[in-house]
Design a protein around this motif. Structure first.
Motif, PDB file in Angstrom:
ATOM      1  N   THR A   1      -0.807  -6.970 -62.117  1.00 42.81           N
ATOM      2  CA  THR A   1      -1.190  -8.197 -62.815  1.00 42.81           C
ATOM      3  C   THR A   1       0.086  -8.781 -63.393  1.00 42.81           C
ATOM      4  O   THR A   1       0.812  -8.106 -64.129  1.00 42.81           O
ATOM      5  CB  THR A   1      -2.199  -7.902 -63.942  1.00 42.81           C
ATOM      6  N   GLY A   2       0.378 -10.029 -63.032  1.00 48.57           N
ATOM      7  CA  GLY A   2       1.643 -10.632 -63.439  1.00 48.57           C
ATOM      8  C   GLY A   2       1.788 -10.771 -64.944  1.00 48.57           C
ATOM      9  O   GLY A   2       0.802 -10.920 -65.679  1.00 48.57           O
ATOM     10  N   THR A   3       3.052 -10.736 -65.382  1.00 47.57           N
ATOM     11  CA  THR A   3       3.351 -10.888 -66.810  1.00 47.57           C
ATOM     12  C   THR A   3       4.021 -12.215 -67.137  1.00 47.57           C
ATOM     13  O   THR A   3       4.062 -12.621 -68.300  1.00 47.57           O
ATOM     14  CB  THR A   3       4.279  -9.759 -67.278  1.00 47.57           C
ATOM     15  N   GLY A   4       4.590 -12.873 -66.135  1.00 43.96           N
ATOM     16  CA  GLY A   4       5.321 -14.109 -66.376  1.00 43.96           C
ATOM     17  C   GLY A   4       6.745 -13.895 -66.834  1.00 43.96           C
ATOM     18  O   GLY A   4       7.503 -14.861 -67.014  1.00 43.96           O
ATOM     19  N   SER A   5       7.140 -12.634 -67.019  1.00 45.60           N
ATOM     20  CA  SER A   5       8.502 -12.308 -67.450  1.00 45.60           C
ATOM     21  C   SER A   5       9.101 -11.285 -66.492  1.00 45.60           C
ATOM     22  O   SER A   5       8.389 -10.439 -65.947  1.00 45.60           O
ATOM     23  CB  SER A   5       8.500 -11.730 -68.868  1.00 45.60           C
TER      24      SER A   5
ATOM     25  N   SER B   1      12.198  -4.918 -58.533  1.00 51.51           N
ATOM     26  CA  SER B   1      12.225  -5.893 -59.624  1.00 51.51           C
ATOM     27  C   SER B   1      11.595  -7.210 -59.223  1.00 51.51           C
ATOM     28  O   SER B   1      11.641  -7.610 -58.051  1.00 51.51           O
ATOM     29  CB  SER B   1      13.680  -6.147 -60.058  1.00 51.51           C
ATOM     30  N   VAL B   2      11.011  -7.895 -60.191  1.00 55.69           N
ATOM     31  CA  VAL B   2      10.505  -9.244 -60.007  1.00 55.69           C
ATOM     32  C   VAL B   2      11.000 -10.118 -61.150  1.00 55.69           C
ATOM     33  O   VAL B   2      11.251  -9.627 -62.255  1.00 55.69           O
ATOM     34  CB  VAL B   2       8.962  -9.294 -59.945  1.00 55.69           C
ATOM     35  N   GLY B   3      11.151 -11.410 -60.859  1.00 57.90           N
ATOM     36  CA  GLY B   3      11.479 -12.373 -61.898  1.00 57.90           C
ATOM     37  C   GLY B   3      10.211 -13.018 -62.422  1.00 57.90           C
ATOM     38  O   GLY B   3       9.158 -12.385 -62.500  1.00 57.90           O
ATOM     39  N   ASN B   4      10.293 -14.324 -62.712  1.00 54.60           N
ATOM     40  CA  ASN B   4       9.123 -15.009 -63.260  1.00 54.60           C
ATOM     41  C   ASN B   4       8.479 -15.962 -62.257  1.00 54.60           C
ATOM     42  O   ASN B   4       7.732 -16.862 -62.633  1.00 54.60           O
ATOM     43  CB  ASN B   4       9.498 -15.761 -64.543  1.00 54.60           C
ATOM     44  N   SER B   5       8.743 -15.760 -60.967  1.00 55.50           N
ATOM     45  CA  SER B   5       8.133 -16.594 -59.938  1.00 55.50           C
ATOM     46  C   SER B   5       6.610 -16.523 -59.990  1.00 55.50           C
ATOM     47  O   SER B   5       6.026 -15.435 -60.081  1.00 55.50           O
ATOM     48  CB  SER B   5       8.601 -16.144 -58.549  1.00 55.50           C
ATOM     49  N   GLY B   6       5.964 -17.667 -59.883  1.00 57.19           N
ATOM     50  CA  GLY B   6       4.508 -17.699 -59.862  1.00 57.19           C
ATOM     51  C   GLY B   6       3.917 -16.991 -58.664  1.00 57.19           C
ATOM     52  O   GLY B   6       2.776 -16.511 -58.708  1.00 57.19           O
ATOM     53  N   ASP B   7       4.661 -16.907 -57.566  1.00 59.16           N
ATOM     54  CA  ASP B   7       4.143 -16.259 -56.359  1.00 59.16           C
ATOM     55  C   ASP B   7       4.094 -14.742 -56.480  1.00 59.16           C
ATOM     56  O   ASP B   7       3.306 -14.083 -55.789  1.00 59.16           O
ATOM     57  CB  ASP B   7       4.996 -16.626 -55.140  1.00 59.16           C
ATOM     58  N   VAL B   8       4.951 -14.155 -57.308  1.00 56.08           N
ATOM     59  CA  VAL B   8       4.977 -12.690 -57.408  1.00 56.08           C
ATOM     60  C   VAL B   8       4.814 -12.173 -58.834  1.00 56.08           C
ATOM     61  O   VAL B   8       4.716 -10.951 -59.024  1.00 56.08           O
ATOM     62  CB  VAL B   8       6.281 -12.111 -56.809  1.00 56.08           C
ATOM     63  N   ASN B   9       4.733 -13.070 -59.842  1.00 54.65           N
ATOM     64  CA  ASN B   9       4.632 -12.545 -61.212  1.00 54.65           C
ATOM     65  C   ASN B   9       4.117 -13.581 -62.199  1.00 54.65           C
ATOM     66  O   ASN B   9       4.513 -13.564 -63.368  1.00 54.65           O
ATOM     67  CB  ASN B   9       5.994 -12.004 -61.680  1.00 54.65           C
ATOM     68  N   ALA B  10       3.229 -14.469 -61.773  1.00 56.00           N
ATOM     69  CA  ALA B  10       2.640 -15.418 -62.720  1.00 56.00           C
ATOM     70  C   ALA B  10       1.810 -14.673 -63.750  1.00 56.00           C
ATOM     71  O   ALA B  10       1.120 -13.696 -63.428  1.00 56.00           O
ATOM     72  CB  ALA B  10       1.769 -16.426 -61.982  1.00 56.00           C
ATOM     73  N   SER B  11       1.862 -15.100 -64.990  1.00 54.60           N
ATOM     74  CA  SER B  11       1.132 -14.428 -66.054  1.00 54.60           C
ATOM     75  C   SER B  11      -0.360 -14.370 -65.742  1.00 54.60           C
ATOM     76  O   SER B  11      -0.989 -15.387 -65.466  1.00 54.60           O
ATOM     77  CB  SER B  11       1.359 -15.152 -67.376  1.00 54.60           C
ATOM     78  N   GLY B  12      -0.923 -13.161 -65.740  1.00 58.98           N
ATOM     79  CA  GLY B  12      -2.345 -12.973 -65.501  1.00 58.98           C
ATOM     80  C   GLY B  12      -2.771 -12.993 -64.049  1.00 58.98           C
ATOM     81  O   GLY B  12      -3.939 -12.749 -63.744  1.00 58.98           O
ATOM     82  N   ALA B  13      -1.837 -13.286 -63.135  1.00 57.76           N
ATOM     83  CA  ALA B  13      -2.180 -13.383 -61.716  1.00 57.76           C
ATOM     84  C   ALA B  13      -2.288 -12.001 -61.084  1.00 57.76           C
ATOM     85  O   ALA B  13      -1.651 -11.044 -61.528  1.00 57.76           O
ATOM     86  CB  ALA B  13      -1.124 -14.196 -60.980  1.00 57.76           C
ATOM     87  N   THR B  14      -3.100 -11.890 -60.040  1.00 58.94           N
ATOM     88  CA  THR B  14      -3.184 -10.642 -59.284  1.00 58.94           C
ATOM     89  C   THR B  14      -2.275 -10.753 -58.064  1.00 58.94           C
ATOM     90  O   THR B  14      -2.341 -11.714 -57.309  1.00 58.94           O
ATOM     91  CB  THR B  14      -4.624 -10.362 -58.839  1.00 58.94           C
TER      92      THR B  14
END
Length: 275
Positions: free
Chosen positions: A66-70, A138-151
């Motif tokens: 689940t993405g964190t956005g950070s 590692s992941v950055g804050n990309s919406g495709d791989v780490n949007a906050s709350g995303a699966t």
């Protein structure tokens, strides 16, 4: 669509996308292995919680988060650093498949499995400018791989001697194209021009199944299979047999991933005995 996974296969529904009457289909299947749940705060492995299934023998894991956005790190479940990672957001439309490959020009560069784009430079938002380790990626804050709350789902592939190979080749623009040594006879090969735009091309030994007749499918397009005789699967690698730009533009760089028909060695490098 696909309605169930079983111990010896999978079950299909009535979707025309994968089960239209009198239509031929191909599927490629990787089995992961041991399931894991990683609470990053308690295990100190990574900084983002993850759930997955991993096989060290085949060097393959499936990881969901689940993405964190950070920016953060995620356990991949393998003991070897992944050579290639494919990530996809599952809960939103218009989300690209993002690809890490160890032989792109930089660990900040990415490819997109669903487009023809060349490697995209300085994209720290995806893999956070960080090479995977033996325990995490590692992941950055990309919406495709780490949007906050995303699966999100990630498919991680580590290179295994005699079974899988991830690399690069330099094209010559000639119908007598380059030979790429893998150390095994490939059953499955995926190639992509990384230095410029071009389709992904995927070949296997189960459709036409013979050299001079191997045909491509294109992961980034909805085309039918086509293009006879562009790539030959040999005993110890594969050879490009076309001057087509998608496989062999002169002086262009291509990345590939390949899997063996019958591994010559075990995952520890011990030769497989004859039977």
């Amino acid at each position: 669509g696909l309605t169930a996974f079983g111990s010896d296969g999978f079950s299909l529904g009535t979707s025309n996308g994968i089960n239209r009457n009198n239509t031929t289909y191909v599927s490629w299947n990787w089995k992961a292995g041991t399931s894991f749940t990683n609470d990053a705060s308690s295990t100190s492995i990574g900084s983002i919680d993850s759930v997955g299934s991993a096989s060290d023998v085949s060097g393959f894991s499936i990881v969901t988060t689940t993405g964190t956005g950070s920016a953060g790190t995620i356990k991949h479940g393998l003991s070897t650093a992944p050579a290639m990672i494919i990530g996809k957001r599952r809960d939103a439309d218009n989300s690209n498949w993002r690809v890490y490959h160890k032989d792109l020009s930089s660990n900040s560069h990415i490819l997109y499995l669903d487009t023809t784009s060349a490697e995209e430079g300085s994209n720290s938002a995806t893999w956070n400018n960080t090479t995977p380790t033996t325990s995490v990626f590692s992941v950055g804050n990309s919406g495709d791989v780490n949007a906050s709350g995303a699966t999100i789902v990630f498919y991680c592939f580590a290179q295994k001697q005699g079974y899988s190979k991830f690399g690069t080749y330099l094209a010559n623009g000639n119908a007598d194209g380059p030979f790429v040594y893998t150390g095994f006879k490939p059953a499955w090969v995926l190639c992509k021009k990384s230095s410029a735009t071009g389709d992904w091309e995927l070949y296997d030994n189960k459709r036409n199944g013979f050299n001079g007749g191997n045909v491509k499918v294109i992961p980034n397009a909805n085309d039918a299979e086509t293009g006879v005789g562009r790539l030959s699967l040999l005993s110890n690698g594969f050879k490009i047999t076309t001057s087509s730009g998608n496989l062999n533009t002169n002086a262009a760089t291509y990345i590939y991933m390949a899997f063996a028909e019958s591994p010559f060695v075990t995952s520890t490098g011990i030769p497989t005995p004859a039977r």
